[in-house]
Scaffold this motif. Structure first.
Motif, PDB file in Angstrom:
ATOM      1  N   PHE A 184       0.771  -1.264   0.015  1.00 52.02           N
ATOM      2  CA  PHE A 184       0.027  -0.187   0.023  1.00 52.02           C
ATOM      3  C   PHE A 184       0.831   1.251   0.083  1.00 52.02           C
ATOM      4  O   PHE A 184       2.058   1.429   0.516  1.00 52.02           O
ATOM      5  N   ALA A 185       0.284   2.309  -0.551  1.00 51.69           N
ATOM      6  CA  ALA A 185       1.275   3.400  -0.853  1.00 51.69           C
ATOM      7  C   ALA A 185       1.469   4.216   0.739  1.00 51.69           C
ATOM      8  O   ALA A 185       2.375   4.875   0.833  1.00 51.69           O
ATOM      9  N   ASP A 186       0.530   4.223   1.548  1.00 50.34           N
ATOM     10  CA  ASP A 186       0.547   4.653   2.895  1.00 50.34           C
ATOM     11  C   ASP A 186      -0.478   3.990   3.868  1.00 50.34           C
ATOM     12  O   ASP A 186      -1.079   2.884   3.468  1.00 50.34           O
ATOM     13  N   LEU A 187      -0.385   4.423   5.041  1.00 49.24           N
ATOM     14  CA  LEU A 187      -1.069   3.680   6.156  1.00 49.24           C
ATOM     15  C   LEU A 187      -2.604   3.994   5.961  1.00 49.24           C
ATOM     16  O   LEU A 187      -3.305   3.211   6.563  1.00 49.24           O
ATOM     17  N   GLU A 188      -3.114   5.072   5.424  1.00 47.03           N
ATOM     18  CA  GLU A 188      -4.590   5.107   4.989  1.00 47.03           C
ATOM     19  C   GLU A 188      -5.131   3.982   4.031  1.00 47.03           C
ATOM     20  O   GLU A 188      -5.954   3.640   4.338  1.00 47.03           O
ATOM     21  N   GLU A 189      -4.407   3.676   3.205  1.00 40.85           N
ATOM     22  CA  GLU A 189      -4.671   2.752   2.160  1.00 40.85           C
ATOM     23  C   GLU A 189      -4.721   1.551   2.928  1.00 40.85           C
ATOM     24  O   GLU A 189      -5.632   0.726   2.677  1.00 40.85           O
ATOM     25  N   LEU A 190      -3.892   1.270   3.878  1.00 42.68           N
ATOM     26  CA  LEU A 190      -3.674  -0.052   4.662  1.00 42.68           C
ATOM     27  C   LEU A 190      -4.933  -0.097   5.368  1.00 42.68           C
ATOM     28  O   LEU A 190      -5.773  -1.297   5.752  1.00 42.68           O
TER      29      LEU A 190
ATOM     30  N   ASP B 159      11.896   1.205   9.617  1.00 49.12           N
ATOM     31  CA  ASP B 159      11.595   2.481   9.976  1.00 49.12           C
ATOM     32  C   ASP B 159      11.830   3.477   8.795  1.00 49.12           C
ATOM     33  O   ASP B 159      10.923   4.532   8.436  1.00 49.12           O
ATOM     34  N   ALA B 160      12.811   3.117   8.048  1.00 48.47           N
ATOM     35  CA  ALA B 160      13.404   4.182   7.079  1.00 48.47           C
ATOM     36  C   ALA B 160      12.114   4.340   5.855  1.00 48.47           C
ATOM     37  O   ALA B 160      12.187   5.343   5.498  1.00 48.47           O
ATOM     38  N   ALA B 161      11.666   3.284   5.654  1.00 46.64           N
ATOM     39  CA  ALA B 161      10.421   3.245   4.581  1.00 46.64           C
ATOM     40  C   ALA B 161       9.488   4.206   4.811  1.00 46.64           C
ATOM     41  O   ALA B 161       8.756   4.853   4.078  1.00 46.64           O
ATOM     42  N   ARG B 162       9.096   4.476   6.060  1.00 48.47           N
ATOM     43  CA  ARG B 162       8.150   5.452   6.470  1.00 48.47           C
ATOM     44  C   ARG B 162       8.742   6.736   6.610  1.00 48.47           C
ATOM     45  O   ARG B 162       7.920   7.814   6.627  1.00 48.47           O
ATOM     46  N   ARG B 163       9.812   6.788   7.328  1.00 47.14           N
ATOM     47  CA  ARG B 163      10.608   8.003   7.813  1.00 47.14           C
ATOM     48  C   ARG B 163      10.982   8.761   6.551  1.00 47.14           C
ATOM     49  O   ARG B 163      10.915  10.126   6.523  1.00 47.14           O
ATOM     50  N   THR B 164      11.564   8.167   5.528  1.00 45.56           N
ATOM     51  CA  THR B 164      12.101   9.057   4.378  1.00 45.56           C
ATOM     52  C   THR B 164      11.264   9.353   3.106  1.00 45.56           C
ATOM     53  O   THR B 164      10.351   8.820   3.135  1.00 45.56           O
TER      54      THR B 164
ATOM     55  N   VAL C 267      16.243  11.001  22.341  1.00 43.11           N
ATOM     56  CA  VAL C 267      15.134  11.786  22.361  1.00 43.11           C
ATOM     57  C   VAL C 267      13.836  10.965  21.157  1.00 43.11           C
ATOM     58  O   VAL C 267      14.339  10.709  20.095  1.00 43.11           O
ATOM     59  N   SER C 268      12.571  11.183  21.495  1.00 41.07           N
ATOM     60  CA  SER C 268      11.819  10.374  20.573  1.00 41.07           C
ATOM     61  C   SER C 268      11.388  11.151  19.404  1.00 41.07           C
ATOM     62  O   SER C 268      11.447  12.489  19.472  1.00 41.07           O
ATOM     63  N   ARG C 269      11.110  10.509  18.438  1.00 40.97           N
ATOM     64  CA  ARG C 269      10.918  10.924  17.140  1.00 40.97           C
ATOM     65  C   ARG C 269       9.357  10.685  16.798  1.00 40.97           C
ATOM     66  O   ARG C 269       8.949   9.624  16.735  1.00 40.97           O
ATOM     67  N   GLY C 270       8.571  11.913  16.844  1.00 46.13           N
ATOM     68  CA  GLY C 270       7.164  11.615  16.216  1.00 46.13           C
ATOM     69  C   GLY C 270       6.124  11.203  17.506  1.00 46.13           C
ATOM     70  O   GLY C 270       6.524  10.500  18.142  1.00 46.13           O
ATOM     71  N   GLY C 271       5.167  11.966  17.219  1.00 43.60           N
ATOM     72  CA  GLY C 271       3.990  11.539  18.409  1.00 43.60           C
ATOM     73  C   GLY C 271       3.381  10.031  18.385  1.00 43.60           C
ATOM     74  O   GLY C 271       3.181   9.247  19.241  1.00 43.60           O
ATOM     75  N   ASP C 272       3.370   9.567  16.973  1.00 34.96           N
ATOM     76  CA  ASP C 272       2.885   8.086  16.735  1.00 34.96           C
ATOM     77  C   ASP C 272       3.909   7.128  16.813  1.00 34.96           C
ATOM     78  O   ASP C 272       3.652   5.970  17.113  1.00 34.96           O
ATOM     79  N   GLY C 273       5.369   7.488  16.470  1.00 33.69           N
ATOM     80  CA  GLY C 273       6.329   6.828  16.433  1.00 33.69           C
ATOM     81  C   GLY C 273       5.946   5.412  15.545  1.00 33.69           C
ATOM     82  O   GLY C 273       5.653   5.708  14.441  1.00 33.69           O
ATOM     83  N   ALA C 274       6.409   4.297  15.995  1.00 33.88           N
ATOM     84  CA  ALA C 274       6.130   3.089  15.008  1.00 33.88           C
ATOM     85  C   ALA C 274       4.741   2.694  15.200  1.00 33.88           C
ATOM     86  O   ALA C 274       4.298   1.633  14.338  1.00 33.88           O
TER      87      ALA C 274
END
Length: 262
Positions: free
Chosen positions: A90-96, A163-168, A255-262
């Motif tokens: 899927f292109a993104d998590l909304e499609e998932l 994580d990189a696939a979502r991060r980059t 330091v944590s990255r992002g409010g939703d994290g993984a």
């Protein structure tokens, strides 16, 4: 870009800190509503977070939703359908999210009684924050990568390849992006890395595939798209059997990255 101008690859490790969302499900209908409402990071965790959790043996189902549907609701048919959903398709998590809701709606429409049948135990929707730590090793050349890869901990594999696939912005792993700087000399290797489907592998199986790709792909001049191990892509077991047919194109110091994290 010349190879001399390429910056060294910085190996980082990470840790997932799980956070309960306060949303839980006891029935299939509640599971549907939870999937509809939770943040994207929650979906990401329930599909990918298992890779960072200690496991005894191999799970029959590939995501937490499918595991709960089978284990608590005893709906193996639906669990198998949910387990077959691959987030990499899927292109993104909304499609998932949409694909999961379609499966649940179809099941609820077919057997209405499943909407209120209570599970043996509730499903707790969980998200995670990703703690990323400073680099603990640098790699200057692709030829050095296999040795470093053997010593990488599982969290480094997760950070740089999952994580990189979502991060980059390019939605690819960090290593493939780094290898771009070496130009045509790493073209075959980059094609190999793009073909792997990490969702179908454990982190140790991913390490095995990457070692094969680097050891046979660096400086060998093999044909583009050939699989590590001389035809291993046609086998059914092991890391080499989980490659894709086509190629899809943080904070430091704990330091944590992002409010939703993984």
């Amino acid at each position: 870009m010349s190879a001399q101008a390429v910056m060294s690859f910085e190996v980082r490790s990470c840790e997932l800190v799980t956070i309960c969302t306060g949303i839980r499900a006891k029935t299939l209908g509640e599971l549907r509503e939870g999937i509809r409402a939770v943040p994207e990071g929650c979906l990401h965790y329930h599909f990918w977070g298992r890779l960072m959790r200690p496991q005894i043996g191999e799970s029959e189902f590939d995501n937490d939703f499918a595991g709960w549907v089978a284990g608590s609701l005893h709906d193996v048919t639906l669990a198998e359908r949910m387990s077959a959903v691959n987030p990499a398709d899927f292109a993104d998590l909304e499609e998932l999210r949409g694909a999961l809701l379609d499966l649940l709606d179809d099941r609820l429409d077919t057997e209405e009684s499943t909407a209120w049948s209570r599970g043996d135990a509730p499903f707790f929707f969980t998200r995670a924050q990703l703690l990323v730590f400073p680099p603990h090793r640098t790699i200057a050349r692709p030829e050095e990568f296999p040795e470093a890869l053997r010593g990488m901990d599982r969290s480094s594999l997760f950070y740089h390849f999952i994580d990189a696939a979502r991060r980059t912005s390019l939605h690819c792993d960090d290593v493939t992006a780094w290898l771009e700087g070496f130009g045509s000399s790493t073209e075959d290797l980059r094609k190999r890395l793009r073909r792997v489907d990490p969702y179908l592998l454990s982190l140790e199986e991913l390490r095995e595939y990457l070692l094969l790709a680097f050891e046979e792909g660096v400086g060998k001049g093999e044909a583009p798209g050939s699989a590590p191990g001389g035809g291993a892509s046609g086998t059914s077991g092991g890391a080499a059997g989980h490659v894709r047919g086509t190629s899809p194109e943080g904070a430091e110091g704990g330091v944590s990255r992002g409010g939703d994290g993984a």
